[in-house]
Design a protein around this motif. Sequence first.
Motif, short mmCIF file in Angstrom:
data_model
loop_
_atom_site.label_atom_id
_atom_site.label_comp_id
_atom_site.label_asym_id
_atom_site.label_seq_id
_atom_site.Cartn_x
_atom_site.Cartn_y
_atom_site.Cartn_z
N GLY A 34 14.90 -12.40 37.44
CA GLY A 34 13.90 -13.30 37.55
C GLY A 34 14.23 -14.94 37.27
N VAL A 47 8.64 -17.87 38.34
CA VAL A 47 8.64 -18.31 39.45
C VAL A 47 8.81 -17.10 40.60
N SER A 48 9.99 -16.67 40.40
CA SER A 48 10.19 -15.56 41.39
C SER A 48 11.19 -14.28 40.77
N SER A 49 10.98 -13.15 41.06
CA SER A 49 11.71 -12.04 40.68
C SER A 49 12.29 -11.16 41.60
N THR A 57 10.14 -7.78 45.60
CA THR A 57 10.16 -9.40 45.19
C THR A 57 8.92 -9.85 44.58
N TYR A 58 8.78 -10.72 43.86
CA TYR A 58 7.57 -11.45 43.29
C TYR A 58 7.76 -12.95 43.53
N TYR A 59 6.57 -13.52 43.80
CA TYR A 59 6.49 -15.04 43.93
C TYR A 59 5.36 -15.36 43.38
N LYS A 64 5.05 -19.59 47.06
CA LYS A 64 5.11 -18.78 48.36
C LYS A 64 5.47 -19.51 49.25
N THR A 68 12.44 -18.49 48.51
CA THR A 68 13.07 -17.17 49.02
C THR A 68 14.09 -16.66 47.90
N ILE A 69 13.84 -15.42 47.42
CA ILE A 69 14.70 -14.89 46.47
C ILE A 69 15.75 -13.88 47.01
N LEU A 80 18.11 -18.25 44.53
CA LEU A 80 16.74 -18.82 44.84
C LEU A 80 16.94 -19.96 45.92
N SER A 105 5.55 -6.33 41.18
CA SER A 105 5.53 -7.50 42.00
C SER A 105 4.25 -8.15 42.05
#
Length: 126
Positions: A34, A47-49, A57-59, A64, A68-69, A80, A105
Amino acid sequence: VELVESGGALVQTGGSLRLSCTTSGITFDDFAIGWFRQAPGKEREGVSSISNTDRRTYYADSVKGRFTISNDDARKTVYLQMNSLKPEDTAVYYCAAERARFFTSATMNPSTFNFWGQGTQVTVSS
């Protein structure tokens, strides 16, 4: 275990950066990686993982459509990509690792991330 971030820089509003988090000492596929950030005087924000197991993924809502991860199993690195940067994206960005079984997510829980990098500074000028 070591996580090393790189790629932070000073950039103008609307610009792009790509952060890298290179890992060592973990079985990459068993973990989720993450990105968190913390601006002066503000709380740390997830932020994102990404789950290295299945690439879910999670944003955060704030990124969003702009961030982009992704991951590279061979390099044991997570990226990232940050586009359309805004001054409010200014912060120290940290990558962290959690066991993939904790990945969701829906959110990011800092307490489940066991290993952290030293951080990289991102500054977006207006």
